[in-house]
Design a protein around this motif. Structure first.
Motif, PDB file in Angstrom:
ATOM      1  N   GLY B  85       0.831  -1.215   0.000  1.00 60.30           N
ATOM      2  CA  GLY B  85       0.000   0.000   0.000  1.00 60.30           C
ATOM      3  C   GLY B  85       0.859   1.255   0.000  1.00 60.30           C
ATOM      4  N   ILE B  86       1.876   1.246   0.839  1.00 65.06           N
ATOM      5  CA  ILE B  86       2.755   2.428   0.946  1.00 65.06           C
ATOM      6  C   ILE B  86       3.463   2.670  -0.393  1.00 65.06           C
ATOM      7  CG2 ILE B  86       4.852   3.306   2.083  1.00 65.06           C
ATOM      8  CD1 ILE B  86       3.845   1.616   4.566  1.00 65.06           C
ATOM      9  N   LYS B  87       3.923   1.589  -0.975  1.00 64.55           N
ATOM     10  CA  LYS B  87       4.607   1.692  -2.265  1.00 64.55           C
ATOM     11  C   LYS B  87       3.683   2.308  -3.315  1.00 64.55           C
ATOM     12  CE  LYS B  87       7.875  -1.558  -3.103  1.00 64.55           C
ATOM     13  NZ  LYS B  87       8.280  -2.937  -3.345  1.00 64.55           N
ATOM     14  N   ARG B  88       2.441   1.839  -3.291  1.00 66.93           N
ATOM     15  CA  ARG B  88       1.474   2.342  -4.274  1.00 66.93           C
ATOM     16  C   ARG B  88       1.286   3.854  -4.121  1.00 66.93           C
ATOM     17  NH1 ARG B  88      -2.200  -1.265  -3.423  1.00 66.93           N
ATOM     18  NH2 ARG B  88      -3.620   0.025  -2.214  1.00 66.93           N
ATOM     19  N   TYR B  89       1.201   4.299  -2.862  1.00 67.21           N
ATOM     20  CA  TYR B  89       1.030   5.737  -2.630  1.00 67.21           C
ATOM     21  C   TYR B  89       2.262   6.506  -3.080  1.00 67.21           C
ATOM     22  CZ  TYR B  89      -3.475   5.931  -0.412  1.00 67.21           C
ATOM     23  OH  TYR B  89      -4.822   5.903  -0.198  1.00 67.21           O
ATOM     24  N   LEU B  90       3.424   6.035  -2.633  1.00 67.92           N
ATOM     25  CA  LEU B  90       4.651   6.802  -2.901  1.00 67.92           C
ATOM     26  C   LEU B  90       5.041   6.788  -4.378  1.00 67.92           C
ATOM     27  CD1 LEU B  90       6.892   5.893   0.172  1.00 67.92           C
ATOM     28  CD2 LEU B  90       5.770   8.065  -0.285  1.00 67.92           C
ATOM     29  N   PHE B  91       4.931   5.632  -4.978  1.00 65.67           N
ATOM     30  CA  PHE B  91       5.437   5.509  -6.345  1.00 65.67           C
ATOM     31  C   PHE B  91       4.380   5.760  -7.430  1.00 65.67           C
ATOM     32  CE2 PHE B  91       8.515   3.245  -3.803  1.00 65.67           C
ATOM     33  CZ  PHE B  91       9.716   3.683  -4.331  1.00 65.67           C
ATOM     34  N   GLU B  92       3.118   5.644  -7.063  1.00 63.92           N
ATOM     35  CA  GLU B  92       2.086   5.800  -8.096  1.00 63.92           C
ATOM     36  C   GLU B  92       1.147   6.979  -7.846  1.00 63.92           C
ATOM     37  OE1 GLU B  92       0.007   2.049  -8.531  1.00 63.92           O
ATOM     38  OE2 GLU B  92       1.903   0.967  -8.396  1.00 63.92           O
ATOM     39  N   LYS B  93       0.656   7.093  -6.614  1.00 63.01           N
ATOM     40  CA  LYS B  93      -0.427   8.060  -6.382  1.00 63.01           C
ATOM     41  C   LYS B  93       0.060   9.480  -6.100  1.00 63.01           C
ATOM     42  CE  LYS B  93      -4.111   4.965  -5.099  1.00 63.01           C
ATOM     43  NZ  LYS B  93      -5.214   4.714  -4.187  1.00 63.01           N
ATOM     44  N   ILE B  94       1.157   9.587  -5.393  1.00 67.25           N
ATOM     45  CA  ILE B  94       1.607  10.933  -5.010  1.00 67.25           C
ATOM     46  C   ILE B  94       2.545  11.509  -6.073  1.00 67.25           C
ATOM     47  CG2 ILE B  94       2.906  12.273  -3.294  1.00 67.25           C
ATOM     48  CD1 ILE B  94       1.854  10.303  -1.193  1.00 67.25           C
ATOM     49  N   ASP B  95       2.233  12.734  -6.472  1.00 68.51           N
ATOM     50  CA  ASP B  95       3.092  13.438  -7.422  1.00 68.51           C
ATOM     51  C   ASP B  95       4.050  14.318  -6.610  1.00 68.51           C
ATOM     52  OD1 ASP B  95       4.278  15.010  -9.275  1.00 68.51           O
ATOM     53  OD2 ASP B  95       2.428  15.708 -10.240  1.00 68.51           O
ATOM     54  N   PHE B  96       5.318  13.998  -6.678  1.00 67.10           N
ATOM     55  CA  PHE B  96       6.300  14.726  -5.868  1.00 67.10           C
ATOM     56  C   PHE B  96       6.752  16.049  -6.498  1.00 67.10           C
ATOM     57  CE2 PHE B  96       6.352  10.691  -3.780  1.00 67.10           C
ATOM     58  CZ  PHE B  96       6.682  10.969  -2.470  1.00 67.10           C
ATOM     59  N   GLY B  97       6.042  16.443  -7.499  1.00 68.74           N
ATOM     60  CA  GLY B  97       6.367  17.713  -8.158  1.00 68.74           C
ATOM     61  C   GLY B  97       6.323  18.887  -7.191  1.00 68.74           C
ATOM     62  N   PHE B  98       5.574  18.758  -6.107  1.00 66.40           N
ATOM     63  CA  PHE B  98       5.446  19.868  -5.145  1.00 66.40           C
ATOM     64  C   PHE B  98       6.775  20.190  -4.484  1.00 66.40           C
ATOM     65  CE2 PHE B  98       4.945  16.200  -2.369  1.00 66.40           C
ATOM     66  CZ  PHE B  98       5.593  16.596  -1.210  1.00 66.40           C
ATOM     67  N   LEU B  99       7.696  19.201  -4.453  1.00 65.73           N
ATOM     68  CA  LEU B  99       8.980  19.433  -3.774  1.00 65.73           C
ATOM     69  C   LEU B  99       9.741  20.610  -4.384  1.00 65.73           C
ATOM     70  CD1 LEU B  99      10.281  15.765  -3.259  1.00 65.73           C
ATOM     71  CD2 LEU B  99       9.351  17.301  -1.527  1.00 65.73           C
ATOM     72  N   SER B 100       9.563  20.751  -5.681  1.00 66.46           N
ATOM     73  CA  SER B 100      10.318  21.824  -6.354  1.00 66.46           C
ATOM     74  C   SER B 100       9.814  23.211  -5.945  1.00 66.46           C
ATOM     75  CB  SER B 100      10.231  21.650  -7.868  1.00 66.46           C
ATOM     76  OG  SER B 100       8.870  21.688  -8.241  1.00 66.46           O
ATOM     77  N   SER B 101       8.591  23.270  -5.376  1.00 70.27           N
ATOM     78  CA  SER B 101       8.072  24.564  -4.928  1.00 70.27           C
ATOM     79  C   SER B 101       8.581  24.932  -3.544  1.00 70.27           C
ATOM     80  CB  SER B 101       6.539  24.531  -4.901  1.00 70.27           C
ATOM     81  OG  SER B 101       6.042  24.165  -6.156  1.00 70.27           O
ATOM     82  N   LEU B 102       9.212  23.981  -2.877  1.00 68.68           N
ATOM     83  CA  LEU B 102       9.730  24.279  -1.535  1.00 68.68           C
ATOM     84  C   LEU B 102      11.139  24.870  -1.651  1.00 68.68           C
ATOM     85  CD1 LEU B 102       8.588  21.011   0.296  1.00 68.68           C
ATOM     86  CD2 LEU B 102       7.628  23.296   0.603  1.00 68.68           C
ATOM     87  N   PRO B 103      11.482  25.809  -0.746  1.00 64.65           N
ATOM     88  CA  PRO B 103      12.804  26.433  -0.843  1.00 64.65           C
ATOM     89  C   PRO B 103      13.928  25.421  -0.596  1.00 64.65           C
ATOM     90  CG  PRO B 103      11.589  27.228   1.097  1.00 64.65           C
ATOM     91  CD  PRO B 103      10.670  26.346   0.346  1.00 64.65           C
ATOM     92  N   ASN B 104      15.028  25.654  -1.189  1.00 60.26           N
ATOM     93  CA  ASN B 104      16.239  24.827  -1.045  1.00 60.26           C
ATOM     94  C   ASN B 104      16.003  23.361  -1.398  1.00 60.26           C
ATOM     95  OD1 ASN B 104      17.481  27.158   0.070  1.00 60.26           O
ATOM     96  ND2 ASN B 104      16.568  26.631   2.050  1.00 60.26           N
ATOM     97  N   SER B 105      15.136  23.121  -2.359  1.00 62.67           N
ATOM     98  CA  SER B 105      14.864  21.722  -2.701  1.00 62.67           C
ATOM     99  C   SER B 105      15.853  21.212  -3.737  1.00 62.67           C
ATOM    100  CB  SER B 105      13.445  21.585  -3.235  1.00 62.67           C
ATOM    101  OG  SER B 105      13.326  22.345  -4.412  1.00 62.67           O
ATOM    102  N   PHE B 106      16.090  19.912  -3.646  1.00 65.30           N
ATOM    103  CA  PHE B 106      16.953  19.265  -4.640  1.00 65.30           C
ATOM    104  C   PHE B 106      16.095  18.831  -5.817  1.00 65.30           C
ATOM    105  CE2 PHE B 106      19.101  18.832  -0.623  1.00 65.30           C
ATOM    106  CZ  PHE B 106      20.427  19.030  -0.934  1.00 65.30           C
TER     107      PHE B 106
END
Lengths: 381, 309
Positions: B85-106
């Protein structure tokens, strides 16, 4: 007693109650609709059969309770008084005499020769029929959709009170009218017939002819037959019509100085039937109104909030609030519900996870596994 | 010996599978099922022991020995289900594009997700982390952040103001939703470093402790922006005392607790309020105890009332 037999007996009584209500309605409707005597006779037989069944039922229940030393409890708290009133008096006053009259050709009850007496007896019998409506109350023992015993008791009690009040008010007022000789349509009719006969006899002079009898029949539309010394000198209908449409109680006769006058009672009976049907519908509508409007109201405003609080108190994981309708918020039950919401649930939220261990799984879910152990140990024995 | 162990494991697996597939547990997440089964075994030890010690199961074993066979089997099966379930959320459902909107993000990459996944799986190895994760898991399953965020953005009142103006998130609704989802998943990681050191009943920690944990977590997740770690860790801080708790952290705390308690599939009795409305109403009265933001609870309660959730 075997549970299956008891269930069968209870179901049989419920079906009998429903059928007797239909039968009671049809008995009056048949008079109004002018059903033939044969059809009405079947209804009299069935009425007797039902009253007999309910009398036996009452006696069985009463003597069973008596053998357990619970006769008083059955009669008062168990509403045995309803069983009694809706059985024995009806068998003795209503269907019993009617049944005997059918067997003995009306001579037992109606061979009194006086129209006044006949009308009085017919009235007494018809009054007793109102008691049949009390049988509806027995149906309320079987209310299933309100599971709370408190709700069942309240709904049954209010129904008992309402229906018995209506029935006894009608019954006593009819008795007062009947036994204190207050003017009624039946007796007015009786006096009218007597006056007609006196006038007919006095104006006949040398001897009334068929023509004069015909004149009398236009003056009194209830006059059916005029006989002198057994010979018919006037008849409104032919004999086949009388055989088809008239039974005992449907007509009355006055015998004087060798003259016999037969009168049609159907109009009086029809008026009585209209009243009976009216009373029948008042009671049925009252019952339906209580069931449709009062029962849900009781459930929504009393048992539902109590049930929610009970679950909240007894089940560790149940934490739903009592829904408090704005317009009932001052009711005691909702004031209690408000305290439950404001005080108990917040306290429960803070403590329940630490204090109580709870599982949705029960041993019942795994009985086959547990029994498997029993089986294996018994087989190894 | 090996064969004997395998046979015992097989029997344990069959028994646990039977327990896990019980219909009364259908609507629970794997971790809740595990909790329920553990409690069931504990509460019914006396009745179950004769069966489980019979030749059909584990003959000659004591109850403690039986538990030592069953519990690892249960944990392993639950771990497998939860990890999936966790894998499905992290790898499929959640779009990590938001990280780029946070300051000092890699720059975002798959390794970052893998590192998050690893730390969550490690968290599940701790008892308290496992228990705490139940709330987050349910919050995600029941889509709590999703449907409340719709109303938050529609009404644009207190919570929206806190997200946009106070926390200064320059993100879309979908991005904020994903940030809260990750914050929820990351929150329980605190238990990796602090098992048993904070107030168990309220689940609150102190500011100093939060800072310490943030540092430790940052060490394990060097590529994850500090704002996200802070949102997850500070969700354990009482808002009454520490007004700087990020809005996403406050929401994380509320959704995690809500996820622990409510069961949306449960039949709501006539005369009872709906599960979310009940929970929020009760929680408004306990906001100080659990360190929640009362204004936030009021607003969420209003949405549950309007939507009859």
């Amino acid at each position: 007693m075997n549970r299956k037999i008891v269930d069968f007996f209870e179901t049989f009584i419920i079906i009998a109650i429903l059928l007797v209500l239909v039968q009671t309605f049809l008995e009056d409707f048949a008079v109004l609709a002018g059903w033939t005597w044969n059809s009405r006779r079947i209804l009299i037989f069935s009425g007797f059969a039902f009253d007999f069944i309910f009398t036996v039922e009452f006696l069985v229940r009463y003597f069973t309770a008596l053998s357990r030393g619970e006769a008083g409890y059955y009669f008062l708290e168990g509403r045995g008084w309803i069983d009694f009133l809706a059985s024995i008096p009806l068998l003795l006053l209503n269907s019993g005499p009617a049944f005997l009259s059918l067997i003995f050709g009306g001579s037992i009850v109606f061979g009194l020769g006086s129209m006044f007496n006949i009308l009085k007896i017919v009235k007494a019998i018809r009054i007793a029929r109102i008691l049949r409506l009390l049988r509806i109350l027995k149906l309320f023992r079987k209310i299933k959709y309100i599971t709370s015993p408190m709700a069942q008791r309240h709904i049954t009690r209010i129904n008992t009170l309402a229906i018995s009040t209506v029935v006894f008010t009608l019954f006593t007022s009819a008795l007062i009218v009947g036994f204190f000789s207050l003017p009624s349509s039946a007796e007015g009719m009786d006096q009218q017939h007597h006056a007609g006969i006196e006038s007919f006899l006095s104006s006949s002079g040398g001897g009334p002819s068929a023509e004069k009898a015909r004149l009398f029949s236009t003056y009194d539309p209830d006059l059916l037959i005029v006989k002198r010394n057994g010979a018919t000198i006037f008849s409104r209908y032919d004999n086949s019509y009388y055989n088809r449409q008239f039974g005992f109680g449907d007509f009355s006769f006055i015998h004087t100085n060798g003259w016999s006058f037969f009168f049609n009672n159907m109009d009086v009976l029809k008026v009585q039937s209209v009243y009976n049907i009216l009373f029948f519908f008042i009671v049925v509508i009252l019952v339906i109104a209580i069931l449709i409007f009062y029962s849900p109201h009781f459930a929504f405003t009393i048992t539902d909030p109590v049930h929610v609080m009970e679950r909240g108190f007894s089940e560790p994981m149940y934490n739903l609030e009592v829904e408090i309708p704005e317009r009932y918020k001052d009711d005691d039950i909702y004031r209690l519900g408000d305290l439950y919401n404001r005080k108990y649930l917040p306290l429960k939220q803070r403590t329940v996870f630490e204090e109580e261990k709870h599982s949705d799984l029960t041993l019942d879910d795994f009985q086959d596994l547990l029994n498997q152990d029993d089986d294996s140990s018994s087989s190894s024995d | 010996m090996v064969n004997k162990m395998n046979k015992e494991e097989e029997k344990a697996a069959a028994f646990i599978t039977r327990l896990l597939s019980n219909p009364s547990l259908n609507y629970l997440n794997p971790l809740q099922k595990e909790e329920q089964i553990t409690t069931f075994l504990e509460l019914n030890a006396v009745q179950l022991f004769p069966t489980l010690a019979s030749p059909a199961f584990f003959p000659g074993k004591t109850w403690t020995e039986i538990l030592s066979i069953l519990q690892p089997q249960l944990a392993s099966m639950v771990d497998e289900m939860a990890a999936e379930g966790i894998k499905r959320y992290l790898f499929e459902k959640i779009d990590f594009g938001f990280l780029s909107s946070l300051p000092n993000s890699f720059p975002f990459n798959e390794k970052m997700i893998q590192s998050l996944y690893n730390i969550i799986i490690r968290t599940l190895k701790t008892n308290s982390g496992r228990l705490d994760f139940i709330g987050s898991y349910n919050a995600l399953l029941y889509k709590l952040p999703h449907h409340y965020l719709d109303d938050i953005f529609e009404s644009q009142t207190y919570i929206h103001f806190e997200l946009i103006k106070v926390q200064r998130l320059k993100m879309s609704k979908a991005e904020i939703l994903n940030m809260i989802r990750v914050s929820l998943m990351l929150r329980s990681s605190l238990h990796l470093y602090s098992e048993g050191v904070f107030d168990k009943s309220s689940g609150l920690i102190t500011k100093q402790y939060a800072i310490k944990i943030e540092k430790l977590l940052k060490k394990d997740l060097p590529k994850i922006p500090v704002e996200l770690i802070s949102s997850a860790v500070k969700s354990y801080l009482p808002f009454e005392k520490y007004r700087f708790v990020p809005t996403t952290g406050r929401l994380t705390s509320i959704f995690n607790a809500m996820g622990k308690s409510i069961r949306p599939h449960v039949r709501v009795d006539r005369g009872a309020s709906s599960p979310e409305k009940s929970w929020l109403s009760v929680s408004r009265r306990n906001y100080k105890y659990y360190g929640w933001d009362i204004k936030m609870l009021d607003e969420l309660y209003r949405y549950s009332l309007e939507n009859n959730w």
